[in-house]
Scaffold this motif. Structure first.
Motif, PDB file in Angstrom:
ATOM      1  N   ARG A   1       0.850  -1.195   0.000  1.00  0.00           N
ATOM      2  CA  ARG A   1       0.000   0.000   0.000  1.00  0.00           C
ATOM      3  C   ARG A   1       0.884   1.243   0.000  1.00  0.00           C
ATOM      4  O   ARG A   1       1.543   1.540   0.997  1.00  0.00           O
ATOM      5  CB  ARG A   1      -0.906  -0.020   1.232  1.00  0.00           C
ATOM      6  CG  ARG A   1      -1.820   1.193   1.367  1.00  0.00           C
ATOM      7  CD  ARG A   1      -2.849   0.996   2.469  1.00  0.00           C
ATOM      8  NE  ARG A   1      -2.264   0.918   3.796  1.00  0.00           N
ATOM      9  CZ  ARG A   1      -2.113   1.959   4.621  1.00  0.00           C
ATOM     10  NH1 ARG A   1      -2.472   3.174   4.227  1.00  0.00           N
ATOM     11  NH2 ARG A   1      -1.602   1.800   5.826  1.00  0.00           N
ATOM     12  N   PRO A   2       0.938   1.971  -1.114  1.00  0.00           N
ATOM     13  CA  PRO A   2       1.779   3.176  -1.154  1.00  0.00           C
ATOM     14  C   PRO A   2       1.365   4.180  -0.089  1.00  0.00           C
ATOM     15  O   PRO A   2       0.177   4.346   0.206  1.00  0.00           O
ATOM     16  CB  PRO A   2       1.537   3.737  -2.564  1.00  0.00           C
ATOM     17  CG  PRO A   2       1.063   2.568  -3.369  1.00  0.00           C
ATOM     18  CD  PRO A   2       0.269   1.719  -2.410  1.00  0.00           C
ATOM     19  N   LEU A   3       2.346   4.850   0.480  1.00  0.00           N
ATOM     20  CA  LEU A   3       2.048   5.915   1.426  1.00  0.00           C
ATOM     21  C   LEU A   3       1.392   7.075   0.690  1.00  0.00           C
ATOM     22  O   LEU A   3       1.808   7.434  -0.420  1.00  0.00           O
ATOM     23  CB  LEU A   3       3.311   6.417   2.116  1.00  0.00           C
ATOM     24  CG  LEU A   3       3.771   5.677   3.377  1.00  0.00           C
ATOM     25  CD1 LEU A   3       4.292   4.284   3.026  1.00  0.00           C
ATOM     26  CD2 LEU A   3       4.833   6.472   4.111  1.00  0.00           C
ATOM     27  N   ALA A   4       0.377   7.648   1.297  1.00  0.00           N
ATOM     28  CA  ALA A   4      -0.209   8.867   0.755  1.00  0.00           C
ATOM     29  C   ALA A   4       0.821   9.994   0.855  1.00  0.00           C
ATOM     30  O   ALA A   4       1.719   9.950   1.703  1.00  0.00           O
ATOM     31  CB  ALA A   4      -1.472   9.228   1.526  1.00  0.00           C
ATOM     32  N   PRO A   5       0.720  11.012  -0.004  1.00  0.00           N
ATOM     33  CA  PRO A   5       1.695  12.103   0.057  1.00  0.00           C
ATOM     34  C   PRO A   5       1.855  12.714   1.447  1.00  0.00           C
ATOM     35  O   PRO A   5       2.981  12.988   1.879  1.00  0.00           O
ATOM     36  CB  PRO A   5       1.140  13.111  -0.948  1.00  0.00           C
ATOM     37  CG  PRO A   5       0.466  12.259  -1.971  1.00  0.00           C
ATOM     38  CD  PRO A   5      -0.158  11.139  -1.185  1.00  0.00           C
TER      39      PRO A   5
ATOM     40  N   SER B   1      10.194   2.040  -5.747  1.00  0.00           N
ATOM     41  CA  SER B   1      10.631   2.616  -7.018  1.00  0.00           C
ATOM     42  C   SER B   1      11.182   4.003  -6.759  1.00  0.00           C
ATOM     43  O   SER B   1      10.781   4.678  -5.810  1.00  0.00           O
ATOM     44  CB  SER B   1       9.469   2.687  -8.024  1.00  0.00           C
ATOM     45  OG  SER B   1       8.511   3.628  -7.615  1.00  0.00           O
ATOM     46  N   ARG B   2      12.087   4.464  -7.608  1.00  0.00           N
ATOM     47  CA  ARG B   2      12.696   5.776  -7.429  1.00  0.00           C
ATOM     48  C   ARG B   2      11.701   6.895  -7.713  1.00  0.00           C
ATOM     49  O   ARG B   2      11.783   7.963  -7.124  1.00  0.00           O
ATOM     50  CB  ARG B   2      13.914   5.930  -8.348  1.00  0.00           C
ATOM     51  CG  ARG B   2      15.077   5.022  -7.975  1.00  0.00           C
ATOM     52  CD  ARG B   2      16.270   5.274  -8.901  1.00  0.00           C
ATOM     53  NE  ARG B   2      16.749   6.632  -8.815  1.00  0.00           N
ATOM     54  CZ  ARG B   2      17.615   7.071  -7.906  1.00  0.00           C
ATOM     55  NH1 ARG B   2      18.078   6.246  -6.986  1.00  0.00           N
ATOM     56  NH2 ARG B   2      18.013   8.327  -7.896  1.00  0.00           N
ATOM     57  N   GLY B   3      10.753   6.656  -8.598  1.00  0.00           N
ATOM     58  CA  GLY B   3       9.840   7.714  -8.989  1.00  0.00           C
ATOM     59  C   GLY B   3       8.523   7.717  -8.246  1.00  0.00           C
ATOM     60  O   GLY B   3       7.719   8.623  -8.438  1.00  0.00           O
TER      61      GLY B   3
ATOM     62  N   PRO C   1       3.282  14.614  -7.220  1.00  0.00           N
ATOM     63  CA  PRO C   1       4.210  13.529  -7.589  1.00  0.00           C
ATOM     64  C   PRO C   1       5.275  13.335  -6.520  1.00  0.00           C
ATOM     65  O   PRO C   1       5.749  14.312  -5.903  1.00  0.00           O
ATOM     66  CB  PRO C   1       4.820  14.036  -8.901  1.00  0.00           C
ATOM     67  CG  PRO C   1       3.880  15.077  -9.404  1.00  0.00           C
ATOM     68  CD  PRO C   1       3.278  15.708  -8.191  1.00  0.00           C
ATOM     69  N   ALA C   2       5.680  12.107  -6.299  1.00  0.00           N
ATOM     70  CA  ALA C   2       6.650  11.789  -5.253  1.00  0.00           C
ATOM     71  C   ALA C   2       7.967  12.553  -5.410  1.00  0.00           C
ATOM     72  O   ALA C   2       8.490  13.095  -4.432  1.00  0.00           O
ATOM     73  CB  ALA C   2       6.889  10.288  -5.193  1.00  0.00           C
ATOM     74  N   PRO C   3       8.564  12.606  -6.635  1.00  0.00           N
ATOM     75  CA  PRO C   3       9.844  13.331  -6.754  1.00  0.00           C
ATOM     76  C   PRO C   3       9.741  14.805  -6.378  1.00  0.00           C
ATOM     77  O   PRO C   3      10.657  15.365  -5.774  1.00  0.00           O
ATOM     78  CB  PRO C   3      10.214  13.158  -8.238  1.00  0.00           C
ATOM     79  CG  PRO C   3       9.494  11.920  -8.665  1.00  0.00           C
ATOM     80  CD  PRO C   3       8.200  11.952  -7.905  1.00  0.00           C
ATOM     81  N   LEU C   4       8.605  15.428  -6.715  1.00  0.00           N
ATOM     82  CA  LEU C   4       8.418  16.845  -6.387  1.00  0.00           C
ATOM     83  C   LEU C   4       8.322  17.040  -4.874  1.00  0.00           C
ATOM     84  O   LEU C   4       8.953  17.953  -4.315  1.00  0.00           O
ATOM     85  CB  LEU C   4       7.170  17.375  -7.078  1.00  0.00           C
ATOM     86  CG  LEU C   4       6.805  18.844  -6.794  1.00  0.00           C
ATOM     87  CD1 LEU C   4       7.925  19.769  -7.260  1.00  0.00           C
ATOM     88  CD2 LEU C   4       5.485  19.196  -7.490  1.00  0.00           C
TER      89      LEU C   4
END
Length: 423
Positions: A4-8, A62-64, A321-324
């Protein structure tokens, strides 16, 4: 479990913790000592293994993209300590808060202290359990539910429901947020929504200094408090004690404000579903009528927080977006100082529910906390209730409060302001 991806908002909390530790330590006191401690721990471990929200750790996939919660064993997350006094358990809890967990290995641990004297509400020797957990796993309400799951309460765990579409929706969500903000500005001018809260001048409680931190608790039954909502009564008492502290150090306490965490409007977009609001503490108003002024300020902050513009902003942030976001967190400088602050202290208030928890057959009698300090906040408070027992925790840097004697005097004033029954 499925990753489950973490929310921002939760990823931001995770990454900011690398710069400013924010681990939470929830403290529970039980009336009695389990006759079979290994069996009691085994029962808690079974409950943890059966809960997808507890049997987890963080993994970078993942990196992105965002880190994710993935399944993990829990058998190594239980630690037993020797400590004979309640005060010693509080000191141990402070030490835990200053030793951050590695969320990629174990985002929580349960520390158990059997055979403790002096637990508020206990009829004899009892047991203290400290649930040490990374803030990314949830806000105060969600973490209290997770802790309660370990101690036998059954019920739903608050779950995040991220908006669909992800980063691809950021442009139009951003436009909607901007339009909604314009609408809020128009509503401010029309008097429909309260204006934003003002800033407060720096006080000694906002000074940064390294060194020893101290924790104390005031525990009362609900019928021992002054009339009124628990949070409002606590804020009025904090105002009284804090104003006296500042005057003792030669500082004018007017104006004086507190940061108060408040749940966001609408369904959860993240496991951390709250924001801090500024509440005026009105130290120049007599204590007997101060609560009404504070309650009015809280209501104004709540009405502003419920404006649709804030929900629109939350939805836009949830599409970042995660990178931002990672880049933005990297730019944060914890050593930077502000010329004004949202509050001169923090007061966190969470009702942890009925007194239906147990550990090895021993019933819960009290719950407390180690509210987190920060570079801009050297004196913080936690208000936590379970059953009819309510505790007010005071966590302070020694240099801010005037050492142990200063903290003891502060807590005495706080206890007196909470009501006439004594500490």
């Amino acid at each position: 479990m499925t990753a489950r991806p973490l929310a921002p908002a939760d990823a931001q909390t995770l990454w900011l913790a690398e710069k400013i530790p924010s681990d939470q330590v929830l403290i529970y006191g039980f009336d009695g000592v389990p006759g079979d401690l290994p069996d009691a721990l085994a029962t808690v471990a079974r409950r943890a293994r059966a809960c997808d929200d507890l049997a987890v750790r963080v993994e970078n996939r993942s990196r992105g993209g965002y880190p994710a919660w993935v399944g993990s064993g829990v058998d190594d997350r239980f630690v037993v300590h020797e400590q004979e006094q309640w005060a010693g358990c509080l000191a141990a809890a402070v030490a835990l808060s200053e030793a951050p967990l590695d969320p990629y290995v174990a985002p929580w641990r349960l520390h158990v202290f059997p055979g403790v004297d002096g637990i508020p509400g206990s009829t004899g020797r009892g047991t203290v359990a400290a649930f040490h957990v990374v803030h990314a796993l949830g806000d105060g309400t969600r973490l209290a539910v997770l802790a309660a799951t370990l101690f036998g309460r059954r019920g739903p765990i608050p779950q995040a429901r991220p908006p669909r579409g992800g980063p691809a929706t950021l442009p139009w969500r951003g436009v909607r947020a901007a339009l909604a903000h314009r609408e809020m500005v128009r509503d401010e001018r029309a008097g429909v929504v309260p204006p934003p809260a003002g800033q407060y001048p720096l006080r000694r409680t906002n000074e940064w200094s390294a060194g020893t931190t101290l924790l104390r608790t005031v525990v009362r039954r609900r019928d021992q408090w002054r009339a009124g909502p628990v949070t409002v009564t606590a804020l009025a008492a904090v105002s009284e004690a804090l104003a006296r502290l500042l005057r003792d150090f030669g500082d004018d306490p007017v104006p004086l404000g507190a940061e108060v965490p408040m749940a966001h409007r609408g369904p959860r977009l993240a496991d951390n579903h709250y924001g801090n609001v500024a509440v005026d503490l009105h130290p120049d108003v007599p204590l007997e009528s101060r609560g009404a002024r504070i309650a009015a300020d809280l209501d104004a902050r709540r009405r502003r927080a419920e404006h649709p513009a804030n929900r629109a902003g939350d939805l836009a942030f949830a599409a970042t977006p995660a990178p931002l976001l990672r880049w933005g967190v990297g730019k944060f400088d914890p050593a930077a100082r502000s010329s004004s602050v949202t509050g001169n202290t923090v007061v966190t208030s969470v009702n942890r529910g009925a007194a239906d928890l147990e550990f090895g057959g021993a019933p819960v009698v009290v719950t407390s906390d180690v509210p987190a300090l920060s570079p801009m906040m050297g004196l913080v408070h936690g208000v936590h209730g379970i059953g009819d027992a309510i505790s007010v925790s005071v966590h302070a840097r020694e240099s801010v409060i005037g050492g142990e004697a200063g903290l003891d005097g502060y807590v005495e004033r706080l206890a007196a302001a909470l009501g006439p029954s004594g500490a």
